[in-house]
Design an enzyme around this catalytic site. Structure first.
Site, PDB file in Angstrom:
ATOM      1  N   LEU A  58      41.579  40.750  45.272  1.00  0.00           N
ATOM      2  CA  LEU A  58      41.499  42.138  44.853  1.00  0.00           C
ATOM      3  C   LEU A  58      42.518  42.981  44.980  1.00  0.00           C
ATOM      4  O   LEU A  58      42.440  44.229  44.881  1.00  0.00           O
ATOM      5  CB  LEU A  58      40.186  42.389  45.698  1.00  0.00           C
ATOM      6  CG  LEU A  58      38.919  41.770  45.549  1.00  0.00           C
ATOM      7  CD1 LEU A  58      37.707  42.785  46.131  1.00  0.00           C
ATOM      8  CD2 LEU A  58      38.470  41.956  44.063  1.00  0.00           C
ATOM      9  N   TYR A  59      43.823  42.275  45.161  1.00  0.00           N
ATOM     10  CA  TYR A  59      45.108  43.308  45.221  1.00  0.00           C
ATOM     11  C   TYR A  59      45.013  43.948  43.845  1.00  0.00           C
ATOM     12  O   TYR A  59      44.747  43.409  42.706  1.00  0.00           O
ATOM     13  CB  TYR A  59      46.095  42.345  45.472  1.00  0.00           C
ATOM     14  CG  TYR A  59      46.443  42.101  47.042  1.00  0.00           C
ATOM     15  CD1 TYR A  59      45.719  42.326  48.085  1.00  0.00           C
ATOM     16  CD2 TYR A  59      47.607  41.167  47.076  1.00  0.00           C
ATOM     17  CE1 TYR A  59      45.857  42.074  49.366  1.00  0.00           C
ATOM     18  CE2 TYR A  59      47.835  40.730  48.533  1.00  0.00           C
ATOM     19  CZ  TYR A  59      46.866  41.136  49.603  1.00  0.00           C
ATOM     20  OH  TYR A  59      47.389  41.022  51.064  1.00  0.00           O
TER      21      TYR A  59
END
Length: 366
Positions: A58-59
């Site tokens: 989820l960066y």
């Protein structure tokens, strides 16, 4: 630039001592690097000899993995690149099973990461953050199954309690599961609390530490000064409830002051000295570098090209010394002397286990 390779923890995976963090790839969070800059950062890192890339599912909402996977695939560098990614955080608000460390989410998260990274396996798969609920047995069994299936090569833990890391490693050893080869933890002159538990744990069990935020989110770069408002991530997020960004303290600015003095005496930049200190601490296997500009990465890639003299190192460690809370007060010389009877007792003498370092080119057979 010095870029040698060492095995990650008690594994056969060879990684560079400086890893490239890619949380800055993408601007979805209001800061970070655009695609052209991110590609330049990867090129510069590879040219310096680096091979270790850190990302997470989820960066920047997945952009980090997508860009990293594309950069590596376009250059045909999958066998050279060591890719680490992570799971834990929720990808679909309102759905409890698209986050956490249960088997259902681990399998879902990995499939998504593989697609974004354009690969059929990851070299290192890490639990991103302890969820306080999932049994360690379930996590270790699931990760071991993924190793057996060939989708994951090695496993690690990030941002967990020391007792949980100890339990996970014990389960792996007892049941013959894939062991934890690395712990990814925050470590810098401004955050040294892992020295109480995690460093001894890693040294004892073979889990090398991957240090994140060696510049304390930019504080140790020297850009922030007491009483000044400087544009940057820490200034932007200083009112956030995220404790990781609460770095503006009198103690930390004292560290910045001493770091600046030491850097000037060495003729090096403050980021180089701060990263060098972390990289040469006991138990540290690799330090994750983050950058949004080419000049930042070029500078920090030179962090291992010098040695901090003992007297200057002592000054850094004195000003940054963490508090010693109970029960760690019982483990210092003041009370341990009551156990040793005043004699000198050690584990093994110096030189007992010299490191294995292999250098030189192949001699050939012809």
């Amino acid at each position: 630039m010095t870029m040698d390779y060492y095995t990650l923890g008690r594994s056969g995976l060879r990684v560079s001592r400086l890893a490239l963090g890619t949380m800055t790839f993408g601007t979805e969070w209001g800061w970070g690097a655009d695609r052209e800059t991110a590609q330049s950062l990867v090129d510069t890192y590879l040219e310096a000899g680096g091979n270790f890339f850190d990302t997470a599912d989820l960066y920047t909402e997945g952009t980090s993995e997508e860009w990293l996977g594309a950069f590596i695939a376009e250059r045909g560098l999958r066998d050279r690149a060591v890719i680490a990614t992570k799971f834990s955080y929720n990808a679909e608000p309102g759905n409890p099973n698209t986050g956490g460390n249960g088997r259902k989410n681990i399998l879902r998260a990995l499939e998504g990461s593989l697609k974004r990274l354009k690969t059929d396996y990851v070299d290192l798969y890490l639990l991103h953050t302890w969820d306080r609920l999932t049994p360690a047995e379930e996590v270790l069994r699931t990760l071991d199954d993924l190793v057996a299936a060939g989708k994951v090569r090695h496993i690690g833990l990030s941002d967990v309690p020391a007792w949980y890391a100890g339990r996970a490693q014990a389960i792996a050893e007892l049941r013959g599961f894939e062991p934890v080869c690395t712990l990814q933890l925050e470590y810098s002159l401004a955050e040294r609390n892992i020295e109480h538990e995690f460093v001894p744990f890693g040294l004892a069990t073979g889990a090398g530490i991957m240090a994140w935020s060696p510049l304390a989110s930019g504080l140790l770069s020297g850009k922030y000064r007491t009483g000044e408002q400087i544009a940057g991530r820490l200034e932007t997020l200083k009112g956030s409830s995220n404790p990781g960004f609460q770095k503006f303290t009198d103690q930390n600015f004292s560290i910045v002051s001493v770091l600046e003095t030491v850097a000037n005496e060495l003729g090096r930049s403050m980021p180089q000295v701060a990263i060098n200190w972390v990289a040469t601490q006991p138990g540290v296997a690799s330090v994750i570098l983050g950058a949004t500009r080419h000049a930042q990465l070029t500078d920090t890639l030179g962090a291992l090209d010098f040695v901090i003299p003992p007297e200057l190192r002592a000054r850094l460690e004195q000003v940054s010394q963490p508090a010693t809370p109970f029960p760690y007060t019982f483990f210092g010389a003041e009370l341990q002397g009551g156990i040793t009877g005043g004699t000198t007792i050690g584990d093994k003498p110096a030189g007992y286990a010299p490191p294995t370092v292999i250098k030189g080119a192949f001699a050939g057979v012809g």
